[in-house]
Write an enzyme that holds these catalytic residues in place. Structure first.
Site, PDB file in Angstrom:
ATOM      1  CE1 TYR A 120      30.144  40.425  36.139  1.00  0.00           C
ATOM      2  CE2 TYR A 120      32.310  39.594  35.353  1.00  0.00           C
ATOM      3  CZ  TYR A 120      31.542  40.246  36.032  1.00  0.00           C
ATOM      4  OH  TYR A 120      32.151  41.617  36.876  1.00  0.00           O
ATOM      5  CB  THR A 139      45.503  31.018  34.830  1.00  0.00           C
ATOM      6  OG1 THR A 139      44.336  31.386  35.337  1.00  0.00           O
ATOM      7  CG2 THR A 139      45.345  29.480  34.317  1.00  0.00           C
ATOM      8  CG  ASN A 140      47.040  30.370  40.673  1.00  0.00           C
ATOM      9  OD1 ASN A 140      47.450  29.240  40.575  1.00  0.00           O
ATOM     10  ND2 ASN A 140      47.501  31.347  41.292  1.00  0.00           N
ATOM     11  CG  ASP A 193      43.423  40.849  32.828  1.00  0.00           C
ATOM     12  OD1 ASP A 193      43.308  39.882  33.771  1.00  0.00           O
ATOM     13  OD2 ASP A 193      43.033  42.029  32.886  1.00  0.00           O
TER      14      ASP A 193
HETATM   15  P1  IMP Z   1      40.508  37.571  34.391  1.00  0.00           P
HETATM   16  O1  IMP Z   1      41.023  38.785  35.141  1.00  0.00           O
HETATM   17  O2  IMP Z   1      40.882  37.306  33.243  1.00  0.00           O
HETATM   18  O3  IMP Z   1      40.521  36.449  35.206  1.00  0.00           O
HETATM   19  O4  IMP Z   1      39.138  37.574  34.191  1.00  0.00           O
HETATM   20  C1  IMP Z   1      38.328  38.578  34.973  1.00  0.00           C
HETATM   21  C2  IMP Z   1      37.032  38.311  35.389  1.00  0.00           C
HETATM   22  O5  IMP Z   1      36.256  38.239  34.192  1.00  0.00           O
HETATM   23  C3  IMP Z   1      36.878  36.755  35.895  1.00  0.00           C
HETATM   24  O6  IMP Z   1      36.746  36.933  37.356  1.00  0.00           O
HETATM   25  C4  IMP Z   1      35.310  36.572  35.473  1.00  0.00           C
HETATM   26  O7  IMP Z   1      34.482  36.954  36.392  1.00  0.00           O
HETATM   27  C5  IMP Z   1      35.030  37.335  34.095  1.00  0.00           C
HETATM   28  N1  IMP Z   1      35.510  36.383  33.083  1.00  0.00           N
HETATM   29  C6  IMP Z   1      36.548  36.158  32.285  1.00  0.00           C
HETATM   30  N2  IMP Z   1      36.315  35.318  31.770  1.00  0.00           N
HETATM   31  C7  IMP Z   1      35.179  34.904  31.492  1.00  0.00           C
HETATM   32  C8  IMP Z   1      34.155  34.175  30.579  1.00  0.00           C
HETATM   33  O8  IMP Z   1      34.857  33.274  29.688  1.00  0.00           O
HETATM   34  N3  IMP Z   1      33.027  34.130  30.937  1.00  0.00           N
HETATM   35  C9  IMP Z   1      32.412  34.594  31.793  1.00  0.00           C
HETATM   36  N4  IMP Z   1      33.083  35.479  33.008  1.00  0.00           N
HETATM   37  C10 IMP Z   1      34.678  35.842  32.459  1.00  0.00           C
END
Ligand code: IMP
Length: 198
Positions: A151, A8-9, A69
């Site tokens: 969020y 992850t970045n 993800d």
């Molecule tokens: P990702 O693809 O796993 O990075 O997550 C997609 C998107 O979901 C992120 O850019 C955040 O906007 C949202 N997200 C992921 N995890 C969380 C969390 O723990 N709290 C709030 N938003 C989250």
């Protein structure tokens, strides 16, 4: 102690997950191993994206690694933004843009039920394994709190009276989608297997 690269970045995620795994796994970030670049996430499912991200690291390093993800799934929006949660308000949008779009989409809506779902893909010796975590709650009508990311200010988990952004990180980690998925990963690593599939 076992070492794993976290693909992850996102420094918020790195911090959250490193805290949870502090006593069981030594986490290395992409910068720790000198790997740069945008990790692709173009699959249509959380599982597909987690695999794609972990595979990106595996192909370049042949080091055991994992990726996660996450999607926010809102009942009244038929599961949206789901796998598109990061880009809900557009390709280069901010967390704030996404929250604004979500609050507008739910304006006047009585059903505010939602869940976060995380899928982790662990690649060990080239073999992927998956672990899932989920937390249910509601989307608030405005932002509360300043901690966390994404969020968090508008998501209130069931059985709590505060948003994720108002909680200390150790409390969020105990109940969150990512916390639950990471604990399953730890159980697997420590020999208590809770995979969802191979
Ligand atoms: P990702 O693809 O796993 O990075 O997550 C997609 C998107 O979901 C992120 O850019 C955040 O906007 C949202 N997200 C992921 N995890 C969380 C969390 O723990 N709290 C709030 N938003 C989250």
């Amino acid at each position: 102690m076992r070492t794993l690269v976290f693909a992850t970045n996102n420094k918020h995620k790195l911090h959250e997950v490193s805290e949870i795994l502090r006593d069981s796994v030594l986490i290395k970030s992409l910068s720790d191993i000198g790997l740069e670049g945008d990790i692709p996430e173009t699959a249509a499912t959380l599982q597909g994206n987690a695999l794609q991200k972990a595979q990106w690291v595996w192909e370049r390093t042949h080091t055991d690694c994992f990726a996660d993800d996450t999607g926010l799934e809102v009942e009244a929006l038929n599961g949206a933004p789901g796998v598109y949660s990061a880009r809900y308000a557009g390709e280069h949008c901010s967390f704030d843009d996404n929250i604004n779009k979500l609050l507008t989409a739910l304006d006047g809506c009585a059903n505010r039920r939602a869940c976060f779902r995380t899928v982790i893909c662990l690649i060990e010796h080239g073999v992927p394994r998956y672990f899932e975590g989920r937390v249910d709650g509601v989307i608030l009508t405005e932002r509360y709190g300043t901690d966390g990311f994404g969020y968090d200010p508008v998501f209130m988990p069931d059985r709590f009276a505060v948003s994720f952004a108002e909680m200390p990180l150790d409390v969020k980690n105990m109940i969150s989608h990512r916390g639950i998925a990471v604990k399953k990963l730890v159980d697997y690593i420590m020999g208590r297997d809770t995979r969802i599939s191979n």
